[in-house]
Design an enzyme around this catalytic site. Structure first.
Site, PDB file in Angstrom:
ATOM      1  N   GLY A  46      34.397  22.063  32.193  1.00 38.06           N
ATOM      2  CA  GLY A  46      33.543  21.022  32.775  1.00 38.06           C
ATOM      3  C   GLY A  46      34.065  20.540  34.118  1.00 38.06           C
ATOM      4  N   SER A 286      54.120  26.234  21.252  1.00 37.89           N
ATOM      5  CA  SER A 286      53.630  27.459  21.888  1.00 37.89           C
ATOM      6  C   SER A 286      54.058  28.696  21.113  1.00 37.89           C
ATOM      7  CB  SER A 286      54.178  27.557  23.302  1.00 37.89           C
ATOM      8  OG  SER A 286      53.925  28.845  23.800  1.00 37.89           O
ATOM      9  N   ARG A 339      47.243  35.868  16.222  1.00 39.64           N
ATOM     10  CA  ARG A 339      47.377  34.613  15.495  1.00 39.64           C
ATOM     11  C   ARG A 339      46.815  34.641  14.078  1.00 39.64           C
ATOM     12  NH1 ARG A 339      45.703  30.589  20.510  1.00 39.64           N
ATOM     13  NH2 ARG A 339      47.666  30.843  21.595  1.00 39.64           N
ATOM     14  N   GLU A 434      35.126  26.154  25.405  1.00 39.34           N
ATOM     15  CA  GLU A 434      35.226  26.279  23.948  1.00 39.34           C
ATOM     16  C   GLU A 434      33.922  25.891  23.259  1.00 39.34           C
ATOM     17  OE1 GLU A 434      38.587  24.178  22.298  1.00 39.34           O
ATOM     18  OE2 GLU A 434      38.132  24.788  20.239  1.00 39.34           O
ATOM     19  N   ARG A 444      40.500  34.455  18.919  1.00 38.99           N
ATOM     20  CA  ARG A 444      40.862  34.401  20.332  1.00 38.99           C
ATOM     21  C   ARG A 444      42.331  34.757  20.521  1.00 38.99           C
ATOM     22  NH1 ARG A 444      43.384  30.966  23.216  1.00 38.99           N
ATOM     23  NH2 ARG A 444      43.320  29.181  21.797  1.00 38.99           N
TER      24      ARG A 444
END
Lengths: 649, 246
Positions: A46, A286, A339, A434, A444
């Site tokens: 945005g 992270s 992930r 997103e 992702r």
């Protein structure tokens, strides 16, 4: 039934975006200032879009729920941003970045969108450097790269452990420049509560609540861009910021925008485990930690139980009694598997009774070997801030004892359905970052969210939105003085009045926590038919309870935090059900969606390309009515579709 | 642990505020400070009272939204953290904790513990950016940047805009905040083109918004959750001087 046209340009995959740009319509400079655009959200997507559209000369109104655009949750991304620069000369190309992304997404993303993402990735890095983003550099003065989350090349650019912050501040700077210039008008502490659609079916405005004064405001424009982020907070506990919510997207859905693949949720493997009922959020560390940390649990169940009871510590377990289960199961990728794979493997070990920590819902992430090999200084230079953060929260020193980690809800791949132009099925409603569904398929890859947010904001929306706006100059100024705005505002006021009048006994948070429990147990890391059916009926019951027994104290004017939360939770109570429905209908396992009935003998996800290679785009049909399923078939013209394999290749 | 709380309550910007006493019980030492506040609010809502309004969002120390003045210190009694990263193990059973909003003229209290920090946005709008429009920029590696300078720029860029520096300063000075932004860009070749203009506009804006001057007490550096160094203020003073004399 909605008509789904993905508007993918003709031509070879590598040529599509170029061809599109050659033929798209543009708005002349003199006319741009007569066009109003609303942007909801000031994160990477945005913020970048609002700044870029302002630079082009459009009148932009940008809205955020925080006190400043700089606080959007993009700021919390740590690890980095991918780009196919191939600076390290290790064989990276645009196609390879594209292919890793589409494969990582388990072939449930749209080929043309994902390719374009890889294609513009290099421009993003150029742009950010020009803005003064202090990326990590080599001694030569050139940019440094690292490998990240499941990639075999080093293509991740980073600014310490604060890459999201630095990229967002870059976009915020660009936005501030436009605000100063007057092309962008900033509205902080505003929450979008409805989308306004005219009789001709075009999106022409939004209704917002001013969170400071409680006033309900109307804002009109020629087009609306929603970039409000994901809906991970439906789970109550997630790594999302406390105020992140799905309401802007959900309100658009209830006005006819399709919601695509809501069941694709990403669960991040390296988070600090849950420690108590009072907990408000989960902290992510992270996944770059997996570059040097080794993940393990005890080989013997007795050892795990002793650890859970606090009788022994991790360092008491001899090397031969440790199960480095990722290295064991996935020799080719080891601790660096994507992930979803890493998260499920942790859950599998914990469910089997090998978990550690008081709750047994944690695994070890151990730096002992890395410290031995590289020295403490190197580890400190790489991860010092993360180690410090861990120690502050857990009160244990990770240089000496292994970290304890567990997966947590992190990102939602699903979102509002958009075509190649990032336009929803409602003309004039665009969706970026997103909040849309388009680029990551069912999972992702690390360092790709920042890439997508900025790609959409800087390089895609400014082109594609013009293609829509080119013939809108003829309609003249859009005012908020119309029947449609009257009606939308009336409905918002009624919803708020209803919430304030229930005056029951349950707090908003207590209901949200219960929703989170249902979602985590039945619509979380592993799902099955029976559980999903149970989830749907339990969510329906909870929703009923909410609307008859919630308590929202205070008044509607001025700051009312409980009312803000109540409006969001009311939407989560509907969105959660749609997620469960989508998960129930998708009788396969793909990426972040794992159905226990559909797995290989070794416990790996089993896709069903024959029946489910499509985007599930759900259409609202009325409250308490079953939504309608629209399918967009996924066609892979230039991509070899394979079973994901992180064991050997 | 059981705790007594003295919390600043103020119904609106123009209303008169006051301290109100509360008690919380059975708080886990592993809970964060804001989770303790959540529990208090949950109890207040159950009793039908209005919860204490405070700003917070990411709860991992990066968004800069949380802003509590706890026992006389911004972000409480630990160093290099934000309020959301403060844990109850830093307190003792039976303690009385005083919780106030940031106190500074340019940050008016809006409600309870929430202040209006839009002055920081205005400071950035005055020139805290490089005016590169989207597109038309060179390859990212076209201009090498000295690694040491890039690291110093990153040190300065780590600012989260929380306002603790202003709250800590007896003059309510925004020098640390402004100098961090000025320094980040002054250190990078990309930022040098507009350096003179930037520092003058941002300093003028700072004065206009009613932030005080720096009298070298270093309170800002001591309380900054990101440990932004006051050497940035020295660098900004040099930049300002350079801009004025050339």
């Amino acid at each position: 039934m909605a008509k789904l046209d993905s508007k993918i340009p003709k031509g070879r995959l590598a040529d599509k975006w170029t061809l599109y740009k050659e033929y798209q319509k543009i708005v002349s400079p003199a006319n741009k200032r007569k066009i109003d655009i609303i942007v909801v959200g000031t994160g990477l997507a945005g913020g970048a879009a609002a700044a870029s559209l302002g630079e082009l000369g459009f009148n932009v109104k940008v809205f955020c729920i925080q006190d400043s655009p700089r606080r959007a949750h993009s700021i919390a991304a740590q690890g980095g941003i991918n780009a196919a620069k191939n600076y390290p000369n290790d064989g990276d190309t645009i196609y390879r970045l594209y292919y890793d992304t589409i494969k990582g997404g388990d072939y449930r993303g749209r080929e043309a969108n994902t390719y374009r993402l890889a294609e513009v990735s290099n421009n993003i890095i150029d742009q950010c450097v020009a803005q003064g983003v202090p990326f990590a550099r080599e001694y030569s003065g050139y940019l440094d790269n690292r490998s990240f989350g499941g990639a075999q090349v080093s293509r991740t650019f980073y600014a310490r452990g604060q890459t999201g912050q630095q990229l967002l501040l870059g976009a915020y700077g660009a936005l501030s420049k436009e605000i100063k210039k007057g092309s962008v008008k900033l509205f902080t502490r505003r929450e979008m509560l409805d989308l306004v659609i005219m009789k001709d079916g075009r999106a022409r405005g939004i209704i917002v609540r001013n969170l400071f004064t409680g006033e309900i405001e109307r804002h009109s424009a020629h087009a609306v861009l929603i970039a409000s982020g994901g809906y991970g907070n439906v789970f109550f506990l997630s790594t999302n910021a406390m105020n992140s919510n799905g309401s802007a997207a959900w309100r658009a859905y209830k006005r006819g925008a399709l919601f695509a693949n809501p069941c694709y949720v990403q669960i991040h493997p390296t988070c600090i485990p849950v420690h108590g009922d009072y907990q408000s959020k989960l902290t992510l560390m992270s996944e770059s930690l997996r570059n040097d940390g080794r993940i393990w649990v005890p080989k013997k169940k007795e050892d795990a139980q002793k650890i859970q009871r606090g009788e022994i510590k991790a360092n008491d377990i001899p090397e031969e009694d440790r199960d480095y289960y990722l290295e064991r199961r996935y020799p080719a990728f080891g601790n660096l598997v994507p992930r979803d794979v890493a998260s499920r493997a942790a859950k599998e070990r914990c469910d089997a009774g090998f978990g550690v920590g008081k709750t047994g819902l944690a695994v070890f992430l151990d730096f002992k070997d890395a410290i031995k090999r590289l020295g403490r200084d190197v580890i400190e230079a790489r991860y010092g801030n993360l180690f410090q953060m861990y120690e502050k929260i857990v009160d244990e020193n990770p240089y000496e004892v292994p970290m304890r980690i567990y997966p947590a809800i992190h990102y939602t791949m699903g979102g509002l359905w958009v075509d190649y132009e990032l336009q929803s099925n409602i003309p004039g409603l665009f969706v970026a970052g997103e909040a849309n569904f388009s680029d990551h398929g069912a999972n992702r890859l690390g360092a790709s969210a920042l890439m997508q947010g900025l790609a959409d904001g800087y390089f895609i929306i400014p082109f594609t939105m013009q293609n829509y706006l080119a013939d809108q100059i003829a309609v003249g100024k859009i005012t908020s003085d119309s029947e449609e705005f009257d009606q939308a505002e009336k409905e918002v006021r009624e919803r708020i009045d209803k919430l304030m009048s229930i005056n029951g006994t349950e707090t908003v948070d207590s209901i949200h926590k219960r929703l989170g429990h249902i979602m985590w147990h039945y619509v979380g890391m592993a799902r099955n038919k029976e559980g999903l059916e149970k989830a749907i009926s339990e969510i329906q019951a909870l929703r009923k309870e909410f609307w008859t027994n919630v308590r929202v104290p205070g008044k509607t004017d001025g700051i009312n935090i409980e009312l803000e939360k109540a409006l969001r939770v009311a939407d989560f109570l509907e969105l959660g059900e749609l997620m469960a429905r989508d998960a129930l209908h998708r009788e396969e396992s793909a990426g972040g969606h794992f159905r226990e009935e559909y797995q290989t003998e070794e416990g790996e996800a089993l896709r069903n390309d024959k029946d489910f290679m499509y985007v599930a785009a759900w259409e609202y049909t009325g409250d308490d009515k079953e939504p309608m399923l629209n399918k967009e078939k996924l066609v892979y013209e230039e991509t070899e579709v394979k079973q994901r394999n992180y064991k050997t290749a | 642990m059981d705790l007594k709380l003295k919390i600043w309550r103020q119904s609106s910007r123009d209303a008169k505020g006051k301290f109100v006493d509360y008690e919380v019980h059975d708080i886990s030492s592993d809970a964060s400070f804001l989770e303790m506040m959540d529990l208090l609010n949950e109890e207040l809502v159950e009793k039908g009272e209005e919860p204490v309004a405070f700003d917070h969002d990411c709860r991992e120390g990066i968004c800069g939204m949380c802003s509590l003045f706890i026992n006389g210190r911004p972000h409480g009694p630990d160093t290099a953290i934000t309020t959301c990263q403060l844990h109850m193990r830093k307190f003792r059973d039976g303690d009385t904790i005083v919780i106030e909003p940031w106190r500074a003229k340019p940050f008016p209290v809006i409600k309870d513990l929430i202040v209006d920090r839009s002055a920081f946005d205005e400071l950035i709008q005055a020139g805290g950016y490089i005016s590169a429009s989207t597109g038309g920029v060179p390859d990212a590696n076209a201009i090498p940047v000295n690694r040491e300078k890039a690291e110093l720029a990153m040190d300065a860029a780590a600012c989260i805009g929380c306002g603790a520096c202003v709250a800590a300063c007896k003059n309510a000075s925004a020098m640390l905040f402004v100098s961090a932004k000025v320094s980040q860009f002054a250190l990078l070749p990309q930022g040098k083109i507009e350096a003179k203009d930037r520092v003058q506009k941002m300093v003028a804006k700072m004065d206009e918004l009613g932030f005080g001057n720096c009298t070298n007490t270093y309170a800002c550096e001591a309380e900054c959750p990101k440990e932004i160094s006051i050497t940035n203020i020295a660098r900004m003073n040099r930049e300002f001087f350079k801009a004025k004399v050339s």
